[in-house]
Design a protein around this motif. Sequence first.
Motif, PDB file in Angstrom:
ATOM      1  N   ARG A   1       2.244  -7.456 -13.091  1.00 45.98           N
ATOM      2  CA  ARG A   1       1.385  -8.498 -12.536  1.00 45.98           C
ATOM      3  C   ARG A   1       1.926  -9.014 -11.206  1.00 45.98           C
ATOM      4  O   ARG A   1       1.183  -9.208 -10.237  1.00 45.98           O
ATOM      5  CB  ARG A   1       1.255  -9.653 -13.531  1.00 45.98           C
ATOM      6  CG  ARG A   1       0.376  -9.370 -14.738  1.00 45.98           C
ATOM      7  CD  ARG A   1       0.264 -10.619 -15.595  1.00 45.98           C
ATOM      8  NE  ARG A   1      -0.724 -10.487 -16.645  1.00 45.98           N
ATOM      9  CZ  ARG A   1      -0.460 -10.094 -17.886  1.00 45.98           C
ATOM     10  NH1 ARG A   1       0.808  -9.786 -18.223  1.00 45.98           N
ATOM     11  NH2 ARG A   1      -1.416 -10.003 -18.787  1.00 45.98           N
ATOM     12  N   GLU A   2       3.242  -9.249 -11.147  1.00 41.33           N
ATOM     13  CA  GLU A   2       3.853  -9.785  -9.931  1.00 41.33           C
ATOM     14  C   GLU A   2       3.721  -8.798  -8.769  1.00 41.33           C
ATOM     15  O   GLU A   2       3.427  -9.200  -7.628  1.00 41.33           O
ATOM     16  CB  GLU A   2       5.330 -10.104 -10.195  1.00 41.33           C
ATOM     17  CG  GLU A   2       5.523 -11.304 -11.113  1.00 41.33           C
ATOM     18  CD  GLU A   2       6.994 -11.525 -11.475  1.00 41.33           C
ATOM     19  OE1 GLU A   2       7.837 -10.740 -10.988  1.00 41.33           O
ATOM     20  OE2 GLU A   2       7.281 -12.476 -12.235  1.00 41.33           O
ATOM     21  N   LYS A   3       3.912  -7.514  -9.046  1.00 35.19           N
ATOM     22  CA  LYS A   3       3.797  -6.503  -8.000  1.00 35.19           C
ATOM     23  C   LYS A   3       2.361  -6.423  -7.479  1.00 35.19           C
ATOM     24  O   LYS A   3       2.121  -6.372  -6.267  1.00 35.19           O
ATOM     25  CB  LYS A   3       4.225  -5.141  -8.546  1.00 35.19           C
ATOM     26  CG  LYS A   3       4.201  -4.025  -7.514  1.00 35.19           C
ATOM     27  CD  LYS A   3       4.722  -2.730  -8.106  1.00 35.19           C
ATOM     28  CE  LYS A   3       4.745  -1.627  -7.053  1.00 35.19           C
ATOM     29  NZ  LYS A   3       5.285  -0.355  -7.596  1.00 35.19           N
ATOM     30  N   THR A   4       1.402  -6.444  -8.397  1.00 36.61           N
ATOM     31  CA  THR A   4      -0.010  -6.385  -8.007  1.00 36.61           C
ATOM     32  C   THR A   4      -0.404  -7.596  -7.187  1.00 36.61           C
ATOM     33  O   THR A   4      -1.066  -7.479  -6.148  1.00 36.61           O
ATOM     34  CB  THR A   4      -0.903  -6.293  -9.264  1.00 36.61           C
ATOM     35  OG1 THR A   4      -0.551  -5.128 -10.008  1.00 36.61           O
ATOM     36  CG2 THR A   4      -2.369  -6.220  -8.880  1.00 36.61           C
ATOM     37  N   ARG A   5       0.027  -8.797  -7.653  1.00 28.36           N
ATOM     38  CA  ARG A   5      -0.333 -10.024  -6.944  1.00 28.36           C
ATOM     39  C   ARG A   5       0.263 -10.053  -5.538  1.00 28.36           C
ATOM     40  O   ARG A   5      -0.396 -10.451  -4.569  1.00 28.36           O
ATOM     41  CB  ARG A   5       0.134 -11.242  -7.746  1.00 28.36           C
ATOM     42  CG  ARG A   5      -0.365 -12.571  -7.178  1.00 28.36           C
ATOM     43  CD  ARG A   5      -0.018 -13.738  -8.082  1.00 28.36           C
ATOM     44  NE  ARG A   5      -0.775 -13.721  -9.323  1.00 28.36           N
ATOM     45  CZ  ARG A   5      -0.272 -13.444 -10.517  1.00 28.36           C
ATOM     46  NH1 ARG A   5       1.027 -13.164 -10.637  1.00 28.36           N
ATOM     47  NH2 ARG A   5      -1.020 -13.465 -11.588  1.00 28.36           N
ATOM     48  N   GLU A   6       1.499  -9.596  -5.399  1.00 29.21           N
ATOM     49  CA  GLU A   6       2.160  -9.577  -4.091  1.00 29.21           C
ATOM     50  C   GLU A   6       1.411  -8.681  -3.107  1.00 29.21           C
ATOM     51  O   GLU A   6       1.200  -9.040  -1.942  1.00 29.21           O
ATOM     52  CB  GLU A   6       3.594  -9.080  -4.251  1.00 29.21           C
ATOM     53  CG  GLU A   6       4.367  -9.008  -2.930  1.00 29.21           C
ATOM     54  CD  GLU A   6       5.754  -8.443  -3.113  1.00 29.21           C
ATOM     55  OE1 GLU A   6       6.398  -8.156  -2.099  1.00 29.21           O
ATOM     56  OE2 GLU A   6       6.195  -8.276  -4.279  1.00 29.21           O
ATOM     57  N   LEU A   7       0.970  -7.514  -3.577  1.00 21.80           N
ATOM     58  CA  LEU A   7       0.260  -6.586  -2.701  1.00 21.80           C
ATOM     59  C   LEU A   7      -1.156  -7.059  -2.373  1.00 21.80           C
ATOM     60  O   LEU A   7      -1.585  -7.025  -1.223  1.00 21.80           O
ATOM     61  CB  LEU A   7       0.189  -5.202  -3.368  1.00 21.80           C
ATOM     62  CG  LEU A   7       1.491  -4.406  -3.414  1.00 21.80           C
ATOM     63  CD1 LEU A   7       1.326  -3.168  -4.290  1.00 21.80           C
ATOM     64  CD2 LEU A   7       1.922  -4.003  -2.001  1.00 21.80           C
ATOM     65  N   ILE A   8      -1.874  -7.527  -3.377  1.00 24.04           N
ATOM     66  CA  ILE A   8      -3.275  -7.873  -3.163  1.00 24.04           C
ATOM     67  C   ILE A   8      -3.436  -9.140  -2.338  1.00 24.04           C
ATOM     68  O   ILE A   8      -4.450  -9.326  -1.658  1.00 24.04           O
ATOM     69  CB  ILE A   8      -4.017  -7.989  -4.517  1.00 24.04           C
ATOM     70  CG1 ILE A   8      -5.487  -7.572  -4.334  1.00 24.04           C
ATOM     71  CG2 ILE A   8      -3.899  -9.378  -5.128  1.00 24.04           C
ATOM     72  CD1 ILE A   8      -6.197  -7.240  -5.623  1.00 24.04           C
ATOM     73  N   ASP A   9      -2.427 -10.017  -2.352  1.00 25.02           N
ATOM     74  CA  ASP A   9      -2.484 -11.227  -1.523  1.00 25.02           C
ATOM     75  C   ASP A   9      -2.483 -10.902  -0.031  1.00 25.02           C
ATOM     76  O   ASP A   9      -2.886 -11.738   0.788  1.00 25.02           O
ATOM     77  CB  ASP A   9      -1.318 -12.158  -1.852  1.00 25.02           C
ATOM     78  CG  ASP A   9      -1.587 -13.018  -3.081  1.00 25.02           C
ATOM     79  OD1 ASP A   9      -2.749 -13.033  -3.543  1.00 25.02           O
ATOM     80  OD2 ASP A   9      -0.649 -13.671  -3.581  1.00 25.02           O
ATOM     81  N   GLN A  10      -2.025  -9.681   0.325  1.00 23.65           N
ATOM     82  CA  GLN A  10      -2.058  -9.264   1.729  1.00 23.65           C
ATOM     83  C   GLN A  10      -3.505  -9.086   2.204  1.00 23.65           C
ATOM     84  O   GLN A  10      -3.794  -9.208   3.393  1.00 23.65           O
ATOM     85  CB  GLN A  10      -1.324  -7.921   1.901  1.00 23.65           C
ATOM     86  CG  GLN A  10       0.067  -7.872   1.310  1.00 23.65           C
ATOM     87  CD  GLN A  10       1.106  -8.440   2.246  1.00 23.65           C
ATOM     88  OE1 GLN A  10       0.815  -8.821   3.377  1.00 23.65           O
ATOM     89  NE2 GLN A  10       2.340  -8.514   1.782  1.00 23.65           N
ATOM     90  N   PHE A  11      -4.414  -8.817   1.252  1.00 26.29           N
ATOM     91  CA  PHE A  11      -5.809  -8.537   1.595  1.00 26.29           C
ATOM     92  C   PHE A  11      -6.740  -9.675   1.206  1.00 26.29           C
ATOM     93  O   PHE A  11      -7.597 -10.084   1.985  1.00 26.29           O
ATOM     94  CB  PHE A  11      -6.262  -7.248   0.889  1.00 26.29           C
ATOM     95  CG  PHE A  11      -5.529  -6.020   1.337  1.00 26.29           C
ATOM     96  CD1 PHE A  11      -6.018  -5.248   2.372  1.00 26.29           C
ATOM     97  CD2 PHE A  11      -4.336  -5.640   0.741  1.00 26.29           C
ATOM     98  CE1 PHE A  11      -5.347  -4.119   2.804  1.00 26.29           C
ATOM     99  CE2 PHE A  11      -3.654  -4.514   1.156  1.00 26.29           C
ATOM    100  CZ  PHE A  11      -4.165  -3.750   2.198  1.00 26.29           C
ATOM    101  N   VAL A  12      -6.583 -10.162  -0.028  1.00 21.35           N
ATOM    102  CA  VAL A  12      -7.443 -11.245  -0.524  1.00 21.35           C
ATOM    103  C   VAL A  12      -6.555 -12.281  -1.199  1.00 21.35           C
ATOM    104  O   VAL A  12      -6.314 -12.218  -2.411  1.00 21.35           O
ATOM    105  CB  VAL A  12      -8.492 -10.710  -1.525  1.00 21.35           C
ATOM    106  CG1 VAL A  12      -9.492 -11.819  -1.878  1.00 21.35           C
ATOM    107  CG2 VAL A  12      -9.214  -9.497  -0.994  1.00 21.35           C
TER     108      VAL A  12
END
Length: 506
Positions: A117-128
């Motif tokens: 979850r933390e890895k996904t959230r870190e990456l997706i926050d770059q876009f949305v």
Amino acid sequence: MAILEAKNIVKRFGGVTALSNGNITCREGKITGLLGTNGSGKSTISKIITGVYLPDGGTITYQGKEVAFRDPIEAKRAGIVMAFQNLSLIPDLTVWQNVVLSFEQRKGVFLDNQAAREKTRELIDQFVPGFDIERKVIQLNSSEKQIVEIIKAISEEPRLLILDEPTAALEQAQVKALFWYMKKLASEGVAIIFTSHRMGEIMEICDDIVVFNNGKNTGSIDFEKDGKNQDEIIGLITGDIEGTSEKHKNEDISEETKFEVKDLQYQEILKHINLSVKKGEVLGVGGLQGQGQVELMLALAGNYKKIKGQAILDGKEISLKSPKTTIREGIVFVPGDRQTEGLMMQDSVYQNMIMPKLAMKKQPLFTPVKKYQKEAEEVVKILSIKTDTIDQKVNNLSGGNQQKVVVGKWIPFDINVLLLSDPAKGVDIGAKQDLYDFVLKLAKEKGISVILYASDNEELVDYCNRVMVMYEGSIIKELSGDDITNANITKASLNLPEGERKEMEA
């Protein structure tokens, strides 16, 4: 330094050669644009590099060693990852579950869901920023799904990242964020293949380009050495094929308008569409794939209940809100995906041919089997369908003969408008010619109006009296007469500013 070199790649699908001489070189830290018209071989070579397809010839050298990946998992483990335009997501899983699927982290014997979850959230926050990663993919809109597809690819920390039309569904701010991240990855030594039909994006983000046409390279340009010349790029995309195509189109067209739609709208997909087609005319619908052409054909066939706008047939207003209504009005639809949309593959030629009639409300008390069998046999003869008997299952026929069955089932109907959605896709040359010869004969002898969407520009050039080019759900250009050329369709498809288009045509 080259991280990957694909040389002389060949790929055949049955009797169709998708790649005859595919070549591409990718360098560490560089963004390579992969360009070409629909069906040029771009997606095929990308899928070969990533192990989706095995090549029939040629070699791929990756990090100095010759490779032939048997599947995408093997390619991913080697550091080659692709974000697909036709999404590879699982609808019933959440965003974060899709991102880590097949590459889950473990904490002892258990999956480390918190780390995922933390890895996904870190990456997706770059876009949305603030995006809810607990939502299921089925709940997302098209741009959100595309972002998840991109994040899924990036999360695997590739050495070579392939992005297949990643910006097609994205909003402007999301495209800007993607380009920032692509440059970041390139600065870290990642090689990127970027496929796009948007010339402005190519000029902005790419270091070099490779162009495909009809399954082989027409050239490449290193922007750093040779500069960015838009005219040269367009020439490579269209190829030196002007005037070589033999045209087979009806020239004597009635001036009588047979069918027209005014201000047709559907959600955000179709935007204020106005078109008319004359009796006996073949009206083409062109443009890059995914610009609303298929949805337009479906709308005209009555597939969308919530459609807005006006439709007029022979001077009378009609409804386009159900397939039964449009079929009764003589508006019939031939889909391009025959296996999932056009045929019942496990049933016979005869059963497929009579199904449209059986689905209509007005039927005799007892099915006139002998009459319908005779009609089916006549259709087989008219279209030269190669089958031993009308009782043969359609899945035993060749692709071209299957497509003839899709068209043939409508012949017994009184047709006013024939809608063809990429009808010759994946069909061999002989069957394609038979199909279009028959369509032109129908148009000429019976005055049937034809609306043809084709992803292959040459089909539009060869058979259409007029061509409408679509871009992002709108008609942006109409071509007629000698202006219907592959180059002009391609230029209009790219939606270049008018000044730049005139400059290229000068």
